[in-house]
Design a protein around this motif. Sequence first.
Motif, mmCIF file in Angstrom:
data_model
loop_
_atom_site.group_PDB
_atom_site.id
_atom_site.type_symbol
_atom_site.label_atom_id
_atom_site.label_comp_id
_atom_site.label_asym_id
_atom_site.label_seq_id
_atom_site.Cartn_x
_atom_site.Cartn_y
_atom_site.Cartn_z
ATOM 1 N N ARG A 120 0.821 -1.226 0.000
ATOM 2 C CA ARG A 120 0.000 0.000 0.000
ATOM 3 C C ARG A 120 0.847 1.265 0.000
ATOM 4 O O ARG A 120 0.594 2.207 0.734
ATOM 5 N N GLY A 121 1.905 1.222 -0.778
ATOM 6 C CA GLY A 121 2.708 2.426 -0.978
ATOM 7 C C GLY A 121 3.875 2.568 -0.034
ATOM 8 O O GLY A 121 4.760 3.389 -0.254
ATOM 9 N N LYS A 122 3.937 1.759 1.038
ATOM 10 C CA LYS A 122 5.061 1.911 1.975
ATOM 11 C C LYS A 122 6.318 1.317 1.345
ATOM 12 O O LYS A 122 6.329 0.154 0.933
ATOM 13 N N PRO A 123 7.394 2.101 1.272
ATOM 14 C CA PRO A 123 8.577 1.592 0.544
ATOM 15 C C PRO A 123 9.309 0.450 1.260
ATOM 16 O O PRO A 123 10.092 -0.249 0.633
ATOM 17 N N ALA B 216 12.210 8.396 -1.007
ATOM 18 C CA ALA B 216 11.443 8.914 0.142
ATOM 19 C C ALA B 216 12.404 9.449 1.204
ATOM 20 O O ALA B 216 12.133 10.471 1.852
ATOM 21 N N THR B 217 13.547 8.762 1.375
ATOM 22 C CA THR B 217 14.554 9.216 2.349
ATOM 23 C C THR B 217 15.068 10.600 1.958
ATOM 24 O O THR B 217 15.137 11.505 2.788
ATOM 25 N N VAL B 218 15.409 10.756 0.680
ATOM 26 C CA VAL B 218 15.900 12.064 0.205
ATOM 27 C C VAL B 218 14.844 13.143 0.444
ATOM 28 O O VAL B 218 15.155 14.276 0.814
ATOM 29 N N SER B 219 13.570 12.757 0.291
ATOM 30 C CA SER B 219 12.499 13.753 0.487
ATOM 31 C C SER B 219 12.376 14.177 1.942
ATOM 32 O O SER B 219 11.764 15.199 2.241
ATOM 33 N N LEU B 220 12.961 13.385 2.853
ATOM 34 C CA LEU B 220 12.902 13.722 4.286
ATOM 35 C C LEU B 220 14.067 14.604 4.752
ATOM 36 O O LEU B 220 14.069 15.078 5.890
ATOM 37 N N VAL B 221 15.067 14.798 3.902
ATOM 38 C CA VAL B 221 16.195 15.669 4.277
ATOM 39 C C VAL B 221 15.652 17.080 4.500
ATOM 40 O O VAL B 221 14.880 17.586 3.677
ATOM 41 N N LYS B 222 16.045 17.684 5.617
ATOM 42 C CA LYS B 222 15.525 19.038 5.894
ATOM 43 C C LYS B 222 16.173 20.042 4.949
ATOM 44 O O LYS B 222 17.393 20.171 4.904
ATOM 45 N N ALA B 223 15.322 20.711 4.175
ATOM 46 C CA ALA B 223 15.838 21.689 3.205
ATOM 47 C C ALA B 223 14.704 22.593 2.774
ATOM 48 O O ALA B 223 13.560 22.146 2.678
ATOM 49 N N LEU C 245 4.757 6.851 -5.157
ATOM 50 C CA LEU C 245 4.891 7.052 -3.705
ATOM 51 C C LEU C 245 4.120 8.291 -3.270
ATOM 52 O O LEU C 245 3.475 8.300 -2.219
ATOM 53 N N ASP C 246 4.215 9.321 -4.071
ATOM 54 C CA ASP C 246 3.514 10.566 -3.751
ATOM 55 C C ASP C 246 2.005 10.308 -3.664
ATOM 56 O O ASP C 246 1.328 10.794 -2.760
ATOM 57 N N SER C 247 1.521 9.488 -4.585
ATOM 58 C CA SER C 247 0.078 9.214 -4.591
ATOM 59 C C SER C 247 -0.353 8.483 -3.326
ATOM 60 O O SER C 247 -1.497 8.579 -2.895
ATOM 61 N N TYR C 248 0.582 7.741 -2.724
ATOM 62 C CA TYR C 248 0.267 7.001 -1.498
ATOM 63 C C TYR C 248 0.613 7.794 -0.223
ATOM 64 O O TYR C 248 0.492 7.280 0.883
ATOM 65 N N GLY C 249 1.145 9.002 -0.392
ATOM 66 C CA GLY C 249 1.477 9.831 0.787
ATOM 67 C C GLY C 249 2.814 9.498 1.426
ATOM 68 O O GLY C 249 3.044 9.797 2.598
ATOM 69 N N TYR C 250 3.723 8.889 0.653
ATOM 70 C CA TYR C 250 5.050 8.563 1.213
ATOM 71 C C TYR C 250 6.170 9.431 0.636
ATOM 72 O O TYR C 250 7.320 9.040 0.664
ATOM 73 N N MET C 251 5.825 10.590 0.117
ATOM 74 C CA MET C 251 6.837 11.552 -0.342
ATOM 75 C C MET C 251 6.700 12.798 0.523
ATOM 76 O O MET C 251 5.580 13.274 0.729
ATOM 77 N N MET D 103 9.415 15.004 -7.867
ATOM 78 C CA MET D 103 10.460 15.153 -8.891
ATOM 79 C C MET D 103 11.735 15.750 -8.290
ATOM 80 O O MET D 103 12.843 15.443 -8.729
ATOM 81 N N GLU D 104 11.560 16.579 -7.249
ATOM 82 C CA GLU D 104 12.747 17.106 -6.550
ATOM 83 C C GLU D 104 13.491 15.952 -5.869
ATOM 84 O O GLU D 104 14.711 15.809 -5.994
ATOM 85 N N ALA D 105 12.728 15.099 -5.193
ATOM 86 C CA ALA D 105 13.360 13.958 -4.503
ATOM 87 C C ALA D 105 14.059 13.049 -5.512
ATOM 88 O O ALA D 105 15.188 12.584 -5.287
ATOM 89 N N CYS D 106 13.403 12.800 -6.634
ATOM 90 C CA CYS D 106 13.977 11.899 -7.637
ATOM 91 C C CYS D 106 15.258 12.500 -8.216
ATOM 92 O O CYS D 106 16.272 11.805 -8.366
#
Length: 319
Positions: free
Chosen positions: A111-114, A125-132, A178-184, A189-192
């Motif tokens: 269900r979208g969880k990586p 998803a990890t990159v999307s969690l970096v504070k920036a 992942l974005d569609s499942y709420g895990y971004m 595209m920034e994370a990718c």
Amino acid sequence: MKIIPDVSILKKAVEEAHKRFVNIKDGKNADYIPYLAKVPPQLFGIVIVTVDGNVIEAGDSRFAFAIESISKVFNMALVMEDVGSLALRKKIGADPTGEPFNSVMAIELHRGKPLNPCVNAGAMATVSLVKASSESERWARILENMSGFAGRPLSLNEEVYKSEAATNQHNRGIAWLLDSYGYMYSGPMEACDVYTKGCSVDITAVDLATMGATLAAGGINPITKKRVITETHVSKILAEITMNGLYDSTGDWQYKVGLPGKSGVGGGILAVVPGILAIGVFSPPLDIFGNSVRGQLAAEYLSDTLKLNLFTKGGAREQ
Ligand code: GLN
């Protein structure tokens, strides 16, 4: 107490590993990223860096290659610093998917969880969690963090990045899914794109072993002596890569080598022996799972010869 083998013993083992496997021609360079297909397959470098800062090397240990998936380890470390290890585990996870590293099916099945930061979905998803607060800040923090582990300023290989960015439609698809499942946690595209840049960083086998030795030393770079991450995060990182570092052949790796490890499709393989040393190997031809063939052979040989396997009695040289 942990006993670090003498430099003379390490030197002999590293040279012997190089000699034993240098003529092995099995495996094939990754070719889904056009640049990687062109890297000379005969290149072969082996390095050990100890937690007290000795560097032992053989072969093409100073040849620069793309870090690829091994960047996932250090991005995970940065996010643990930013949001804590518990939040990372809750938002992404620490379990194997049982599927290839770029599997879409694995995402759908959960269900979208990586599930973990070592597969492409979890890594983005990890990159999307970096504070920036901007894409350039996200990238700058990722590069600075990897450089801290290597103990020298690393840089982006523009040619690799262009080659990857032009052919990463599959990863872009994963990021949107992942974005569609709420895990971004940033724009997908920034994370990718920042993830792709992270994969395109040039390192040598000396850098790789130094980065691993920083983990082996509890988060302090043994060359620069600077603390790079909080000590309590190190065991979490090693647990993640113990379970997921070589994708869906991680079990086989543990069976043979018995160490936390991580591979990249650029041909790098890292093995970490907590409290003692790290091994960095570079050899581009990969097996069907995407892991360097000679990298695995060298790591297995060194683990056996130097008695490093963590799952043996007196494992990892505890005395
Ligand atoms: N950049 C590569 C990708 O995203 C990294 C994969 C890998 O090394 N396994 O496909």
